[in-house]
Design a protein around this motif. Sequence first.
Motif, PDB file in Angstrom:
ATOM      1  N   VAL A  58       4.116 105.500  30.910  1.00 54.14           N
ATOM      2  CA  VAL A  58       4.792 106.384  31.867  1.00 54.14           C
ATOM      3  C   VAL A  58       6.267 106.449  31.492  1.00 54.14           C
ATOM      4  O   VAL A  58       6.794 105.552  30.837  1.00 54.14           O
ATOM      5  N   SER A  59       6.913 107.501  31.959  1.00 54.93           N
ATOM      6  CA  SER A  59       8.357 107.617  31.782  1.00 54.93           C
ATOM      7  C   SER A  59       8.996 107.487  33.163  1.00 54.93           C
ATOM      8  O   SER A  59       8.585 108.160  34.110  1.00 54.93           O
ATOM      9  N   ILE A  60       9.992 106.621  33.241  1.00 51.43           N
ATOM     10  CA  ILE A  60      10.646 106.382  34.535  1.00 51.43           C
ATOM     11  C   ILE A  60      12.094 106.842  34.449  1.00 51.43           C
ATOM     12  O   ILE A  60      12.798 106.537  33.469  1.00 51.43           O
ATOM     13  N   ALA A  61      12.507 107.563  35.471  1.00 53.39           N
ATOM     14  CA  ALA A  61      13.887 108.075  35.485  1.00 53.39           C
ATOM     15  C   ALA A  61      14.674 107.388  36.595  1.00 53.39           C
ATOM     16  O   ALA A  61      14.127 107.032  37.641  1.00 53.39           O
ATOM     17  N   LEU A 105      14.032  95.715  41.331  1.00 56.78           N
ATOM     18  CA  LEU A 105      13.507  96.495  42.464  1.00 56.78           C
ATOM     19  C   LEU A 105      12.804  95.568  43.454  1.00 56.78           C
ATOM     20  O   LEU A 105      12.190  94.567  43.067  1.00 56.78           O
ATOM     21  N   LYS A 106      12.899  95.942  44.732  1.00 52.51           N
ATOM     22  CA  LYS A 106      12.280  95.128  45.788  1.00 52.51           C
ATOM     23  C   LYS A 106      11.079  95.882  46.355  1.00 52.51           C
ATOM     24  O   LYS A 106      11.018  97.111  46.276  1.00 52.51           O
ATOM     25  N   LYS A 107      10.179  95.130  46.959  1.00 52.88           N
ATOM     26  CA  LYS A 107       9.036  95.743  47.640  1.00 52.88           C
ATOM     27  C   LYS A 107       9.560  96.816  48.593  1.00 52.88           C
ATOM     28  O   LYS A 107      10.523  96.559  49.330  1.00 52.88           O
ATOM     29  N   GLY A 108       8.967  97.990  48.539  1.00 50.67           N
ATOM     30  CA  GLY A 108       9.389  99.079  49.430  1.00 50.67           C
ATOM     31  C   GLY A 108      10.353 100.050  48.778  1.00 50.67           C
ATOM     32  O   GLY A 108      10.502 101.184  49.247  1.00 50.67           O
ATOM     33  N   ASP A 109      11.016  99.655  47.674  1.00 55.29           N
ATOM     34  CA  ASP A 109      11.892 100.595  46.964  1.00 55.29           C
ATOM     35  C   ASP A 109      11.041 101.705  46.346  1.00 55.29           C
ATOM     36  O   ASP A 109       9.858 101.508  46.053  1.00 55.29           O
ATOM     37  N   LYS A 110      11.691 102.858  46.103  1.00 56.89           N
ATOM     38  CA  LYS A 110      10.945 104.001  45.563  1.00 56.89           C
ATOM     39  C   LYS A 110      11.529 104.450  44.231  1.00 56.89           C
ATOM     40  O   LYS A 110      12.750 104.394  44.040  1.00 56.89           O
ATOM     41  N   ILE A 111      10.667 104.916  43.353  1.00 57.64           N
ATOM     42  CA  ILE A 111      11.113 105.459  42.065  1.00 57.64           C
ATOM     43  C   ILE A 111      10.264 106.688  41.729  1.00 57.64           C
ATOM     44  O   ILE A 111       9.216 106.906  42.345  1.00 57.64           O
ATOM     45  N   ASN A 112      10.718 107.462  40.735  1.00 57.38           N
ATOM     46  CA  ASN A 112       9.920 108.586  40.246  1.00 57.38           C
ATOM     47  C   ASN A 112       9.412 108.272  38.842  1.00 57.38           C
ATOM     48  O   ASN A 112      10.142 107.691  38.037  1.00 57.38           O
ATOM     49  N   ALA A 113       8.188 108.666  38.589  1.00 59.34           N
ATOM     50  CA  ALA A 113       7.622 108.427  37.248  1.00 59.34           C
ATOM     51  C   ALA A 113       6.803 109.631  36.821  1.00 59.34           C
ATOM     52  O   ALA A 113       6.231 110.349  37.653  1.00 59.34           O
ATOM     53  N   ILE A 114       6.773 109.830  35.519  1.00 57.20           N
ATOM     54  CA  ILE A 114       5.945 110.891  34.942  1.00 57.20           C
ATOM     55  C   ILE A 114       4.901 110.226  34.052  1.00 57.20           C
ATOM     56  O   ILE A 114       5.231 109.360  33.232  1.00 57.20           O
ATOM     57  N   GLY A 115       3.672 110.640  34.195  1.00 59.75           N
ATOM     58  CA  GLY A 115       2.645 110.059  33.335  1.00 59.75           C
ATOM     59  C   GLY A 115       1.292 110.684  33.596  1.00 59.75           C
ATOM     60  O   GLY A 115       1.139 111.446  34.535  1.00 59.75           O
ATOM     61  N   PRO A 116       0.318 110.402  32.757  1.00 62.46           N
ATOM     62  CA  PRO A 116       0.407 109.488  31.623  1.00 62.46           C
ATOM     63  C   PRO A 116       0.841 110.220  30.362  1.00 62.46           C
ATOM     64  O   PRO A 116       0.690 111.437  30.264  1.00 62.46           O
ATOM     65  N   MET A 117       1.367 109.464  29.408  1.00 60.92           N
ATOM     66  CA  MET A 117       1.773 110.055  28.135  1.00 60.92           C
ATOM     67  C   MET A 117       1.363 109.139  26.983  1.00 60.92           C
ATOM     68  O   MET A 117       1.121 107.957  27.187  1.00 60.92           O
ATOM     69  N   GLY A 118       1.320 109.738  25.786  1.00 61.25           N
ATOM     70  CA  GLY A 118       1.115 108.950  24.579  1.00 61.25           C
ATOM     71  C   GLY A 118      -0.317 108.934  24.094  1.00 61.25           C
ATOM     72  O   GLY A 118      -1.262 109.131  24.869  1.00 61.25           O
ATOM     73  N   GLY A 119      -0.451 108.688  22.811  1.00 57.23           N
ATOM     74  CA  GLY A 119      -1.779 108.677  22.186  1.00 57.23           C
ATOM     75  C   GLY A 119      -2.122 107.338  21.553  1.00 57.23           C
ATOM     76  O   GLY A 119      -2.972 107.266  20.669  1.00 57.23           O
ATOM     77  N   PHE A 120      -1.459 106.264  22.020  1.00 60.47           N
ATOM     78  CA  PHE A 120      -1.792 104.931  21.498  1.00 60.47           C
ATOM     79  C   PHE A 120      -2.979 104.416  22.313  1.00 60.47           C
ATOM     80  O   PHE A 120      -2.835 103.652  23.268  1.00 60.47           O
ATOM     81  N   ILE A 121      -4.146 104.893  21.962  1.00 60.05           N
ATOM     82  CA  ILE A 121      -5.360 104.577  22.720  1.00 60.05           C
ATOM     83  C   ILE A 121      -6.437 104.140  21.739  1.00 60.05           C
ATOM     84  O   ILE A 121      -6.294 104.332  20.532  1.00 60.05           O
ATOM     85  N   LEU A 122      -7.495 103.591  22.253  1.00 51.94           N
ATOM     86  CA  LEU A 122      -8.582 103.138  21.377  1.00 51.94           C
ATOM     87  C   LEU A 122      -9.275 104.331  20.747  1.00 51.94           C
ATOM     88  O   LEU A 122      -9.657 105.273  21.447  1.00 51.94           O
ATOM     89  N   ARG A 123      -9.412 104.270  19.457  1.00 55.38           N
ATOM     90  CA  ARG A 123     -10.074 105.355  18.707  1.00 55.38           C
ATOM     91  C   ARG A 123     -11.528 104.982  18.467  1.00 55.38           C
ATOM     92  O   ARG A 123     -11.819 103.863  18.037  1.00 55.38           O
ATOM     93  N   ARG A 124     -12.423 105.900  18.765  1.00 52.42           N
ATOM     94  CA  ARG A 124     -13.870 105.655  18.627  1.00 52.42           C
ATOM     95  C   ARG A 124     -14.398 106.437  17.435  1.00 52.42           C
ATOM     96  O   ARG A 124     -13.877 107.501  17.148  1.00 52.42           O
ATOM     97  N   PRO A 125     -15.465 105.977  16.755  1.00 53.43           N
ATOM     98  CA  PRO A 125     -16.160 104.724  17.018  1.00 53.43           C
ATOM     99  C   PRO A 125     -15.289 103.528  16.648  1.00 53.43           C
ATOM    100  O   PRO A 125     -14.461 103.615  15.740  1.00 53.43           O
ATOM    101  N   LEU A 126     -15.536 102.418  17.331  1.00 51.45           N
ATOM    102  CA  LEU A 126     -14.727 101.223  17.076  1.00 51.45           C
ATOM    103  C   LEU A 126     -15.193 100.552  15.791  1.00 51.45           C
ATOM    104  O   LEU A 126     -16.389 100.565  15.487  1.00 51.45           O
ATOM    105  N   PRO A 127     -14.276  99.947  15.040  1.00 54.58           N
ATOM    106  CA  PRO A 127     -14.707  99.152  13.886  1.00 54.58           C
ATOM    107  C   PRO A 127     -15.373  97.854  14.368  1.00 54.58           C
ATOM    108  O   PRO A 127     -15.393  97.583  15.576  1.00 54.58           O
ATOM    109  N   GLN A 128     -15.890  97.052  13.438  1.00 52.95           N
ATOM    110  CA  GLN A 128     -16.582  95.821  13.868  1.00 52.95           C
ATOM    111  C   GLN A 128     -15.629  94.818  14.499  1.00 52.95           C
ATOM    112  O   GLN A 128     -16.003  94.041  15.360  1.00 52.95           O
ATOM    113  N   GLU A 129     -14.381  94.830  14.024  1.00 53.77           N
ATOM    114  CA  GLU A 129     -13.405  93.875  14.563  1.00 53.77           C
ATOM    115  C   GLU A 129     -12.093  94.584  14.851  1.00 53.77           C
ATOM    116  O   GLU A 129     -11.626  95.390  14.036  1.00 53.77           O
ATOM    117  N   LEU A 130     -11.527  94.238  15.993  1.00 57.18           N
ATOM    118  CA  LEU A 130     -10.256  94.855  16.391  1.00 57.18           C
ATOM    119  C   LEU A 130      -9.192  93.781  16.512  1.00 57.18           C
ATOM    120  O   LEU A 130      -9.421  92.753  17.159  1.00 57.18           O
TER     121      LEU A 130
END
Length: 256
Positions: A58-61, A105-130
């Motif tokens: 996510v991107s936080i501003a 930040l404390k419990k109850g504080d508020k922020i803005n976020a944009i997401g989800p972003m990025g392509g660093f994800i598991l690529r299929r089919p998976l190899p035998q060992e990761l």
Amino acid sequence: MAEASATAGQQAAPAPRKKVSRAEYVIDYNEEVNPDVNVIRFIPTNSQMFEFEAGQFVSIAAVKPDGKRIARDYSIFSPPSYRDGFELCVKRVEGGFMSNYLCDLKKGDKINAIGPMGGFILRRPLPQELFFVSTGTGVAPFRAMLDTLLVKEGNTETHVYLVFGSRHPEDIIYRSHFEEMEKKYSNFHYFPTLSRAGDDWTGHRGHVQETLTKYLSDPEKKGVYICGLQIMVDQVKDLAVSKGVLPDNVYYERYD
Ligand SMILES: Cc1cc2nc3c(=O)[nH]c(=O)nc-3n(C[C@H](O)[C@H](O)[C@H](O)COP(=O)(O)OP(=O)(O)OC[C@H]3O[C@@H](n4cnc5c(N)ncnc54)[C@H](O)[C@@H]3O)c2cc1C
């Protein structure tokens, strides 16, 4: 995000098609998990939690005291199956604004976020060992990926190795969580690796590169995912390829 280097390996590939949302979140929980690192939980105030894939960020501003608005990216630490909100794992960077702002930040504080972003994800089919290789808060996307693979999908076929590097035992992020997982899932192998361990440390010593080198036989059957600061990422990427891991099976996310 930093530019992909010209050497082998793949940086975040095309982003998966998940709807990107900009929303307000309230802090539900903000806890120090070691002296420099906090885990922070964000709950949407008025919207549904967005869908994402393990490994995305996510991107936080926020607005700095001088009135300047800045945004920084953070890998989502919680797995996609957690639907109430999302968690981040943030390291305080000396002299940095956003990392300290988030950790304070404390419990109850508020922020803005944009997401989800990025392509660093598991690529299929998976190899035998990761191999998931990280230092510091670079472990964040791997916590989400491990949960997805082992808990949600019940994968017992793929051997998954988490190689995590830090200096001292107290720097190991979420150690008991990963140790519990290792006991529970016989295809998960946890290799915390310490560069400045005392005599009582019985685990791996040195840097993540040394631990990885010990386990790179049959490299063509392996996939290597790397996350953290550029210097480590580049070295591990080059090492993996030089040992025979196929460049198309090396993925990375750089934090700087
Ligand atoms: C895709 C992506 C995901 C990221 N995910 C995370 C995450 O899950 N957790 C996290 O803590 N950070 C993460 N980062 C880094 C984060 O975006 C910020 O750069 C970091 O929090 C510093 O921001 P700052 O405003 O405090 O300091 P800045 O003034 O922006 O940064 C000062 C310097 O701190 C260094 N730095 C950046 N990140 C780290 C770090 N983690 N450890 C040590 N030094 C660092 C950089 O060299 C940078 O030049 C991620 C970055 C990217 C690009």
